[in-house]
Design a protein around this motif. Sequence first.
Motif, PDB file in Angstrom:
ATOM      1  N   THR A 170       0.810  -1.223   0.000  1.00 14.35           N
ATOM      2  CA  THR A 170       0.000   0.000   0.000  1.00 14.35           C
ATOM      3  C   THR A 170       0.838   1.266   0.000  1.00 14.35           C
ATOM      4  N   GLU A 171       1.719   1.385   0.991  1.00 17.59           N
ATOM      5  CA  GLU A 171       2.503   2.623   1.116  1.00 17.59           C
ATOM      6  C   GLU A 171       3.549   2.741   0.017  1.00 17.59           C
ATOM      7  N   LEU A 172       4.124   1.625  -0.385  1.00 18.29           N
ATOM      8  CA  LEU A 172       5.089   1.650  -1.471  1.00 18.29           C
ATOM      9  C   LEU A 172       4.436   2.118  -2.765  1.00 18.29           C
ATOM     10  N   ILE A 173       3.239   1.647  -3.023  1.00 16.38           N
ATOM     11  CA  ILE A 173       2.514   2.083  -4.229  1.00 16.38           C
ATOM     12  C   ILE A 173       2.282   3.589  -4.197  1.00 16.38           C
ATOM     13  N   MET A 174       1.932   4.122  -3.031  1.00 16.29           N
ATOM     14  CA  MET A 174       1.721   5.563  -2.899  1.00 16.29           C
ATOM     15  C   MET A 174       2.982   6.343  -3.260  1.00 16.29           C
ATOM     16  N   ASP A 175       4.137   5.853  -2.802  1.00 15.97           N
ATOM     17  CA  ASP A 175       5.390   6.543  -3.101  1.00 15.97           C
ATOM     18  C   ASP A 175       5.788   6.394  -4.565  1.00 15.97           C
ATOM     19  N   ILE A 176       5.489   5.249  -5.149  1.00 17.57           N
ATOM     20  CA  ILE A 176       5.775   5.055  -6.568  1.00 17.57           C
ATOM     21  C   ILE A 176       4.922   5.993  -7.418  1.00 17.57           C
ATOM     22  N   LEU A 177       3.649   6.102  -7.082  1.00 16.68           N
ATOM     23  CA  LEU A 177       2.746   6.970  -7.849  1.00 16.68           C
ATOM     24  C   LEU A 177       3.166   8.435  -7.769  1.00 16.68           C
ATOM     25  N   ARG A 178       3.847   8.801  -6.701  1.00 17.25           N
ATOM     26  CA  ARG A 178       4.308  10.195  -6.547  1.00 17.25           C
ATOM     27  C   ARG A 178       5.233  10.600  -7.684  1.00 17.25           C
ATOM     28  N   TRP A 179       5.924   9.618  -8.289  1.00 18.83           N
ATOM     29  CA  TRP A 179       6.875   9.937  -9.355  1.00 18.83           C
ATOM     30  C   TRP A 179       6.273   9.789 -10.755  1.00 18.83           C
ATOM     31  N   GLY A 180       5.009   9.442 -10.841  1.00 19.25           N
ATOM     32  CA  GLY A 180       4.303   9.444 -12.123  1.00 19.25           C
ATOM     33  C   GLY A 180       5.051   8.742 -13.240  1.00 19.25           C
ATOM     34  N   PRO A 181       5.263   9.419 -14.371  1.00 24.88           N
ATOM     35  CA  PRO A 181       5.913   8.781 -15.528  1.00 24.88           C
ATOM     36  C   PRO A 181       7.418   8.621 -15.385  1.00 24.88           C
ATOM     37  N   ASP A 182       7.990   9.097 -14.277  1.00 23.88           N
ATOM     38  CA  ASP A 182       9.440   9.010 -14.100  1.00 23.88           C
ATOM     39  C   ASP A 182       9.882   7.726 -13.419  1.00 23.88           C
ATOM     40  N   VAL A 183       8.951   6.799 -13.175  1.00 22.66           N
ATOM     41  CA  VAL A 183       9.327   5.545 -12.539  1.00 22.66           C
ATOM     42  C   VAL A 183       8.593   4.385 -13.197  1.00 22.66           C
TER      43      VAL A 183
END
Length: 325
Positions: A288-301
Amino acid sequence: MGSKTERFYKIELMIRHRGQVSFEEMLAELEVSRATLKRDLQFLRDRMGAPIVYDRAENVYRFADEGHTGDKHELPGLWFDQKELYALLMAHHLLSDLDPEGTLSRHMGPLLDRVHQLLGSAEVDATELMRRVRIVGSARRAVGSQCFEVICAALLQRRRVQLQYFTRSRKARSVREVSPQRLIHYRNTWYLDAWCHESEALRRFALDAVEDAQPLERKARNLSLKRVEEEMDGGYGIFADNKVSWAHLRFTAEAAPWVSQEAWHPQQETEVDDTGALLMKLPYVEPTELIMDILRWGPDVEVLRPAPLKQAVAARLKQACAQYR
């Protein structure tokens, strides 16, 4: 000679051991300028309450009689240099931000008053310093001061506490008897690691979801911190478990300079490939929390693996895009 703190103690010891010391003797031993020594003596008298007096007839400095000045003067056992004092003030500022109701900062009041007095001078004003430093927290979830104090007291006294707890994911309330083991402050929110006597296991409780806390007389069950760390610290963020998976992420070369400075997890591994992209590998137990942090970087990750994590991120992105059709 060394730091200001060292000089203060040197002056104090010279006068106390010798009874009286001339200005020239202090200059020779401290190896400072006349102006610096004058400032030190004034600081000890005005800020620290040292009963240092100048005997004009003998041309020496000594302590005034104890009967004249009241209680015997002693320099404090704990001293800070200028940088450490500023660090303490910054910590107080952070503490006030974490604890807007003043539960903790209230108890630190006398100490902080003294720190402000030590810092204040013609060149530096502690109040002005604090006005010109701003620490911004985001998404803070407030914790009631009464609950916080009860839980802190139980933790320190090694007593059990009864919690009325609201589990948001299930929208359910329950009453738990727990033995507090450790407090955690994470992302502007407080959590409690405790042994839950109902489930007979370690559990992590968000303190903002505690609706009531009552102290109990029963002694807490004590677990070693090593066991608490092993069971609760293996995951990503605040989620705890012992079934660890490893995420493999690829950040674009444009994002790499920023991501390379971020600590996502104590066990993260990073490397830069030939294109300048940053490859990151890190453990997690619940996405859950990892997905939130990944989404923070949008197309850059991009999530390279494992497949379930990649699919979960893709699904969240599709759901987000659907909101804007």
